[in-house]
Scaffold this motif. Structure first.
Motif, PDB file in Angstrom:
ATOM      1  N   SER A   1     -27.782 -52.962  50.800  1.00 33.54           N
ATOM      2  CA  SER A   1     -29.142 -52.428  50.704  1.00 33.54           C
ATOM      3  C   SER A   1     -29.468 -51.904  49.309  1.00 33.54           C
ATOM      4  O   SER A   1     -30.626 -51.570  49.036  1.00 33.54           O
ATOM      5  CB  SER A   1     -29.349 -51.307  51.728  1.00 33.54           C
ATOM      6  OG  SER A   1     -28.779 -50.086  51.288  1.00 33.54           O
TER       7      SER A   1
ATOM      8  N   LYS B   1     -37.926 -54.542  63.849  1.00 32.13           N
ATOM      9  CA  LYS B   1     -38.421 -55.024  62.563  1.00 32.13           C
ATOM     10  C   LYS B   1     -37.864 -56.404  62.227  1.00 32.13           C
ATOM     11  O   LYS B   1     -38.557 -57.246  61.643  1.00 32.13           O
ATOM     12  CB  LYS B   1     -38.030 -54.036  61.461  1.00 32.13           C
ATOM     13  CG  LYS B   1     -38.996 -52.903  61.239  1.00 32.13           C
ATOM     14  CD  LYS B   1     -40.119 -53.339  60.317  1.00 32.13           C
ATOM     15  CE  LYS B   1     -41.012 -52.192  59.911  1.00 32.13           C
ATOM     16  NZ  LYS B   1     -42.067 -52.614  58.963  1.00 32.13           N
ATOM     17  N   ARG B   2     -36.578 -56.629  62.557  1.00 27.52           N
ATOM     18  CA  ARG B   2     -35.930 -57.888  62.174  1.00 27.52           C
ATOM     19  C   ARG B   2     -35.249 -58.567  63.361  1.00 27.52           C
ATOM     20  O   ARG B   2     -34.275 -59.309  63.192  1.00 27.52           O
ATOM     21  CB  ARG B   2     -34.949 -57.642  61.026  1.00 27.52           C
ATOM     22  CG  ARG B   2     -35.670 -57.109  59.781  1.00 27.52           C
ATOM     23  CD  ARG B   2     -34.751 -56.796  58.639  1.00 27.52           C
ATOM     24  NE  ARG B   2     -35.495 -56.098  57.580  1.00 27.52           N
ATOM     25  CZ  ARG B   2     -34.933 -55.571  56.497  1.00 27.52           C
ATOM     26  NH1 ARG B   2     -33.633 -55.661  56.297  1.00 27.52           N
ATOM     27  NH2 ARG B   2     -35.677 -54.939  55.601  1.00 27.52           N
TER      28      ARG B   2
ATOM     29  N   HIS C   1     -26.495 -55.811  59.733  1.00 32.42           N
ATOM     30  CA  HIS C   1     -27.932 -56.100  59.700  1.00 32.42           C
ATOM     31  C   HIS C   1     -28.736 -54.894  60.188  1.00 32.42           C
ATOM     32  O   HIS C   1     -29.769 -54.529  59.598  1.00 32.42           O
ATOM     33  CB  HIS C   1     -28.219 -57.328  60.571  1.00 32.42           C
ATOM     34  CG  HIS C   1     -29.533 -57.971  60.295  1.00 32.42           C
ATOM     35  ND1 HIS C   1     -30.068 -58.967  61.096  1.00 32.42           N
ATOM     36  CD2 HIS C   1     -30.456 -57.775  59.331  1.00 32.42           C
ATOM     37  CE1 HIS C   1     -31.235 -59.349  60.627  1.00 32.42           C
ATOM     38  NE2 HIS C   1     -31.507 -58.629  59.553  1.00 32.42           N
TER      39      HIS C   1
ATOM     40  N   LYS D   1     -28.393 -51.968  57.554  1.00 30.82           N
ATOM     41  CA  LYS D   1     -29.121 -52.304  56.333  1.00 30.82           C
ATOM     42  C   LYS D   1     -30.628 -52.150  56.558  1.00 30.82           C
ATOM     43  O   LYS D   1     -31.350 -51.588  55.709  1.00 30.82           O
ATOM     44  CB  LYS D   1     -28.788 -53.732  55.903  1.00 30.82           C
ATOM     45  CG  LYS D   1     -29.467 -54.196  54.609  1.00 30.82           C
ATOM     46  CD  LYS D   1     -28.953 -55.580  54.201  1.00 30.82           C
ATOM     47  CE  LYS D   1     -29.591 -56.044  52.904  1.00 30.82           C
ATOM     48  NZ  LYS D   1     -30.997 -56.449  53.060  1.00 30.82           N
ATOM     49  N   THR D   2     -31.108 -52.634  57.685  1.00 31.40           N
ATOM     50  CA  THR D   2     -32.523 -52.484  58.005  1.00 31.40           C
ATOM     51  C   THR D   2     -32.893 -51.014  58.143  1.00 31.40           C
ATOM     52  O   THR D   2     -33.959 -50.581  57.683  1.00 31.40           O
ATOM     53  CB  THR D   2     -32.851 -53.235  59.307  1.00 31.40           C
ATOM     54  OG1 THR D   2     -32.461 -54.604  59.173  1.00 31.40           O
ATOM     55  CG2 THR D   2     -34.339 -53.171  59.623  1.00 31.40           C
TER      56      THR D   2
ATOM     57  N   GLU E   1     -33.342 -49.494  54.766  1.00 34.55           N
ATOM     58  CA  GLU E   1     -34.507 -50.006  54.054  1.00 34.55           C
ATOM     59  C   GLU E   1     -35.834 -49.639  54.715  1.00 34.55           C
ATOM     60  O   GLU E   1     -36.869 -49.541  54.023  1.00 34.55           O
ATOM     61  CB  GLU E   1     -34.401 -51.531  53.929  1.00 34.55           C
ATOM     62  CG  GLU E   1     -33.234 -51.979  53.059  1.00 34.55           C
ATOM     63  CD  GLU E   1     -32.994 -53.480  53.091  1.00 34.55           C
ATOM     64  OE1 GLU E   1     -32.276 -53.982  52.215  1.00 34.55           O
ATOM     65  OE2 GLU E   1     -33.523 -54.148  54.007  1.00 34.55           O
ATOM     66  N   GLU E   2     -35.838 -49.417  56.030  1.00 35.38           N
ATOM     67  CA  GLU E   2     -37.106 -49.277  56.756  1.00 35.38           C
ATOM     68  C   GLU E   2     -37.318 -47.911  57.398  1.00 35.38           C
ATOM     69  O   GLU E   2     -38.421 -47.627  57.876  1.00 35.38           O
ATOM     70  CB  GLU E   2     -37.184 -50.350  57.856  1.00 35.38           C
ATOM     71  CG  GLU E   2     -37.055 -51.784  57.376  1.00 35.38           C
ATOM     72  CD  GLU E   2     -38.304 -52.266  56.657  1.00 35.38           C
ATOM     73  OE1 GLU E   2     -39.336 -51.558  56.678  1.00 35.38           O
ATOM     74  OE2 GLU E   2     -38.255 -53.367  56.075  1.00 35.38           O
TER      75      GLU E   2
END
Length: 481
Positions: A277, A403-404, A462, A465-466, A469-470
């Motif tokens: 990230s 989100k992902r 994943h 990391k999201t 970032e979010e």
């Protein structure tokens, strides 16, 4: 055979990490090396951070060489902003050498060990074992320094009793942890034969007293590995470990067969997510929070140590960041509650492995909560707060995952089964920080060889990391106060 998938690549990276981490000290060193290679700068707790910390900066520090904290400061960070944290632990159940480990019995040299944590100790019998950890070494200039050591040769073994001498063993493998868990290191006959000349030339009275507490052959082996004299070894903390390397298995290469999955999987995925990230030079430019991982020692024995999650470590770290002059910008504040403001804007993912449903014991699981491998990270819930998850914290993580399109699962224990716990509730209670407990599903938890799914390593990276970032953006629109 098809080419390697992204999930298999991440699983292979984890295999490298865990094979290099036979003790918490090695796990922290492996994390430190990866952070350093990713541009993170080392800090010392005993030194001031005021002239060091910068916006967009990346840093880490260690405590006791068995706990590591790493963080990255957002480019838009201001005092009072939150900290996005993933917490895990570096230790696993194991056998550790006693302070006086020298034992001899009926022609064998043995080493005395004690149990650390709640291991499935029957799985330690008939395994190729060795030792790893840290050693305190005296240098020629009078200093005492910390050195990592790992003996790769399988020098120890705990033999089972032949079935001919225990016809009741099929009714249950029972043993005494004090008398039956002592590993063999050599026979007295062979030891006398090979060391007779050496011993005859050595004046035992002049040797450091610490040497006589352990088998001379063990001290000699450690000294050779460290390239020092045995007399320079003053003390050590050594774990036994299985020398058989971790590997990917199953007919579809879908399983990880390994020691210490609990909890090095979550330590590794937190580490990888933080690094990934912050790899791009502009990755922190629009970040308002501080991104952090905290990988603690001693979770398996209650965390109440200076380097454990039940210490003041996380609190003092956040305080130092809140009141540091980051980037030379003093950012004066008259609020005496700036620390509390930061805590209540912060969030902790407590990441510790979870129980995958076992095909041979499925009746031991709650019928509607049976996590499976490859189906995502598990949110762990307990009405009695053995896990810190609440509806308010789970909804935030679900929004991150949405989100992902990252899969999530849920787990609660049966009402008639005791529930374990994690670092989540203790940190949540100590700091008042919003917390959720999660983990990857696995089988054979606390065995010397455990099983996890390859896809779930990538799932956790994943997700984390999201989250890094979010989270700040999601936290602005999910109103739970």
């Amino acid at each position: 055979m098809s080419s390697i998938t992204a999930s298999q690549k991440e699983a292979s990276n984890f295999i490298e990490f865990v094979n290099n981490s036979p003790s918490p000290f090695h796990a922290v060193e492996e994390a430190r090396l990866r952070l350093s290679a990713a541009g993170y700068k080392e800090l010392k707790e005993r030194e001031s951070w005021d002239s060091v910390l910068e916006l967009n900066g990346k840093y880490y520090f260690t405590r006791n060489k068995s706990t590591i904290v790493a963080f990255a400061i957002g480019g838009k960070y201001k005092k009072g902003n939150g900290v996005s944290i993933v917490g895990a632990h570096t230790d696993s159940p194991c056998l550790k050498l006693k302070p006086i480990s020298k034992k001899e019995k009926v022609g064998y040299l043995q080493v005395g060990v004690e149990t650390y944590g709640g291991g499935l100790w029957n799985t330690w019998f008939d395994r190729d074992l060795s030792v790893a950890g840290r050693v305190m070494v005296a240098t020629d200039d009078g200093k005492l320094i910390n050195k990592l050591v790992r003996i790769r040769q399988p020098i120890l073994r705990i033999p089972t009793l032949a079935i001919h001498l225990d016809r009741e063993i099929d009714a249950g493998f029972k043993f005494n942890k004090e008398t039956h868990l002592s590993p063999l290191i050599a026979t007295i006959t062979k030891d006398l034969l090979l060391t007779k000349a050496e011993k005859s030339e050595k004046n035992e009275n002049t040797a450091d007293p610490s040497i006589s507490k352990h088998q001379p052959v063990l001290m000699k082996t450690l000294a050779k590995e460290l390239d020092v004299n045995a007399e320079q070894i003053r003390d050590f903390e050594l774990c036994l470990y299985d020398t058989h390397p971790s590997t990917i298995g199953g007919v579809y290469n879908e399983f990880i067969f390994s020691a210490r999955l609990d909890n090095l999987v979550m330590s590794y995925t937190a580490l990888a997510a933080l690094i990934q990230s912050t790899t791009d030079p502009n990755s922190l430019s629009n970040e308002h929070n501080i991104r952090m991982i905290a990988l603690f020692d001693n979770e398996e024995v209650g965390s109440t140590t200076a380097q454990g999650a039940n210490s003041s470590l996380l609190e003092t770290t956040i305080r130092r960041l809140v009141f540091s002059n980051i980037g030379g910008n003093i950012q004066e504040t008259t609020s005496c509650a700036i620390f509390e403001e930061t805590v209540h804007k912060s969030f902790l993912i407590s990441a510790d492995m979870a129980h995958a449903v076992h095909p041979n014991y499925s009746e031991r699981y709650e019928a509607n909560h049976q996590p499976e491998m490859h189906k995502g990270v598990v949110i762990k819930v307990n009405a009695n707060q053995r896990y810190a998850t609440t509806a308010a914290t789970s909804i935030l993580l679900r929004e991150v995952a949405k989100k992902r399109n990252i899969p999530l699962q849920e787990f609660v224990v049966r009402a008639d089964t005791p529930c374990g716990s994690t670092i989540g509730p203790m940190i949540s209670a100590k700091l008042g920080i919003r917390t959720i407990d999660v983990g990857n599903p696995q089988l054979s938890m606390h065995s010397i060889r455990e099983i996890a799914g390859t896809d779930d390593v990538e799932h956790a990276i994943h997700l984390f990391k999201t989250y890094f970032e979010e989270f700040h953006e999601i936290d602005q629109r999910v109103i739970v106060d």
